[in-house]
Structures are given as C-alpha cells and as structure tokens.
Design a protein around this motif. Sequence first.
Motif, PDB file in Angstrom:
ATOM      1  N   THR A  23       0.845  -1.182   0.000  1.00  0.00           N
ATOM      2  CA  THR A  23       0.000   0.000   0.000  1.00  0.00           C
ATOM      3  C   THR A  23       0.886   1.240   0.000  1.00  0.00           C
ATOM      4  OG1 THR A  23      -0.116   0.358   2.398  1.00  0.00           O
ATOM      5  CG2 THR A  23      -1.641  -1.250   1.444  1.00  0.00           C
ATOM      6  N   ARG A  43       0.466   5.989  -0.548  1.00  0.00           N
ATOM      7  CA  ARG A  43      -0.367   7.136  -0.912  1.00  0.00           C
ATOM      8  C   ARG A  43      -0.155   7.578  -2.346  1.00  0.00           C
ATOM      9  NH1 ARG A  43       1.152  11.178   3.979  1.00  0.00           N
ATOM     10  NH2 ARG A  43       3.214  10.622   3.224  1.00  0.00           N
ATOM     11  N   ASN A  44       0.968   7.166  -2.937  1.00  0.00           N
ATOM     12  CA  ASN A  44       1.367   7.647  -4.245  1.00  0.00           C
ATOM     13  C   ASN A  44       1.059   6.595  -5.319  1.00  0.00           C
ATOM     14  OD1 ASN A  44       3.021   8.243  -6.582  1.00  0.00           O
ATOM     15  ND2 ASN A  44       4.100   9.741  -5.323  1.00  0.00           N
ATOM     16  N   SER A  45       0.044   6.864  -6.120  1.00  0.00           N
ATOM     17  CA  SER A  45      -0.380   5.903  -7.148  1.00  0.00           C
ATOM     18  C   SER A  45       0.728   5.610  -8.153  1.00  0.00           C
ATOM     19  CB  SER A  45      -1.609   6.426  -7.885  1.00  0.00           C
ATOM     20  OG  SER A  45      -2.712   6.547  -7.023  1.00  0.00           O
ATOM     21  N   LEU A  55       3.178   3.160  -6.747  1.00  0.00           N
ATOM     22  CA  LEU A  55       2.585   1.824  -6.682  1.00  0.00           C
ATOM     23  C   LEU A  55       2.556   1.173  -8.065  1.00  0.00           C
ATOM     24  CD1 LEU A  55      -0.430   2.445  -4.261  1.00  0.00           C
ATOM     25  CD2 LEU A  55       1.723   1.297  -3.722  1.00  0.00           C
ATOM     26  N   LYS A  90      -3.986   1.490  -3.123  1.00  0.00           N
ATOM     27  CA  LYS A  90      -3.716   2.850  -2.664  1.00  0.00           C
ATOM     28  C   LYS A  90      -4.397   3.060  -1.314  1.00  0.00           C
ATOM     29  CE  LYS A  90      -3.960   7.746  -3.870  1.00  0.00           C
ATOM     30  NZ  LYS A  90      -4.427   8.765  -4.827  1.00  0.00           N
ATOM     31  N   ASP A 101      -3.760   5.337   2.685  1.00  0.00           N
ATOM     32  CA  ASP A 101      -2.980   6.221   3.542  1.00  0.00           C
ATOM     33  C   ASP A 101      -3.179   5.783   4.985  1.00  0.00           C
ATOM     34  OD1 ASP A 101      -1.807   8.266   4.973  1.00  0.00           O
ATOM     35  OD2 ASP A 101      -2.883   9.887   3.965  1.00  0.00           O
TER      36      ASP A 101
END
Length: 254
Positions: free
Chosen positions: A35, A37-39, A42, A56, A58
């Motif tokens: 996981t 926060r930054n697509s 990922l 995704k 946080d």
Amino acid sequence: MNIKGKTILITGGGSGIGLESAKQFLAEGANVIITGRNSAKLEAAKKLLPSLIIIKSDVENEEDAIALLDKVTSLGGIDILYNNAGVGSPALNLGIANDQILKNAVYEMNVNYFGVIRLNNLFINMLKSRKEAAIINTTSILSLVPALEEPTYAPTKTALSFYTRTLRKNLEILKSNVKVFELLPPVVATEMTANRNDKKITPEQLVKALVSGIKKDQFTIRVGDTKLLYVVSRFFPKLAFNLVNPKKIYASLK
C-alpha cells in the motif's frame, strides 16, 4: 517463522525499504500486497514486480484503513502485517518558538505511531485466526538515543518501540500465535535520507537482516550500527548521545 506461502501486507511499499521488502519476500515464496499514498509509485512497483497486489491507502486516514481491511478480507486475508510506512520532518530547534514544530510532531505521530496502532487493531482478529502470523513494526536506531536533527521524529519511534514490546507481551499472555517483530534500522539510503551525509546501509542489506531475523524468530532485529549503539547507550549514555549528535550539527539548529 516460515515465510513461504504466507500473504504479507506492507505499508509504504511503493519505494525504499517497503519496495525492497516486497522484492525479497516474493523471492522467499510469499504473496505480497503493498500500500501507499502515491499511485505512480505503486504502479511503478507493479511494473517492476508484476505479481504484487497494489492498493492505494494512507495509514494516516481512518477511512482508508477500514477500506483496506475490507479489500484485504475480500482477497482472502493476510498472515503478516508489516507496518513499514513512516514520515519525517526537517530539523527544527525545539528551543525556538515555531508553530511548525507542533505541526511536524502531529503529522509524524499520526503516521508513525497512531497509524500503526490503527492497522494493528483492525487486522489483529484476522491475524489471530491464522495458524502462524506476525506483525512487523519498523522503529529506528533513534528509538535508543534522541537526535537533534529529528527532534519530533525520534520520539515517535521511541513510542512505537515501547508499544511493540508491550503488544508482544500482551499477545504472549493471551497465548496468541501472532508473533511481533521489531526492526531497528540505522540510517538507510532512501528518499527520506537523501540529503544526509551520514553513513548509510542499503535497503537490500536491511531487508536481508529482516528476513533472516524472521526465519529465526528473532523478535528484536537490530541492524548495522544499531547493534553497537544499543550496547553503548546502555553503559555509556552520554557517549551514545554524542555519537548520534556530533557538535558539527549544532550550528545548523541555530
């Protein structure tokens, strides 16, 4: 503990220590969910390691955490929760009035400490239902000795270290099959430390030590300089403080 065949969830898995952990756990025969926060990070990780499952999420956000539990449950659950996500803020002198100090402290505590407790609370019943399961918390060399350059970050890792040890003992009292590992890295060469000139180890070196420790059921995994500082801090606390805080950094805090 056996890693092969386990399903592992790694927070903050899009880069640095998290991504390297995903790589090495996959090589050990595990199934890995990451996981972040930054697509973009990922997606890049997925391109590099196609067998990854990416979500995704946080850790600072309660709604994200609940949605993550639902998604992981739909995928069949996990055996290992690796709380790797962490943030740090620029150094500020605590002796000089600055509203940013509190903002930094709240942000770091929400991610580095409360975010871990939130996920552990959400996933603990799932983990307890498994034949063999684990929680891994990444603390820091700075949970041993405070650092002038990380005045609000270091306390979050100290809090997490105490929490980790207490969680481990509580689960032992309950005769749970959930093992609790604490990883204490020294300074690691990641984006977060890119501007520092300290001696660093690579994420690969760190994760190799982590994997080895898990296989041996070594619940406290001190790596590199953390091993030496642990001994020095116990017997020579002033020397340990000076090793972490050489006088050359004092000028930068004025």
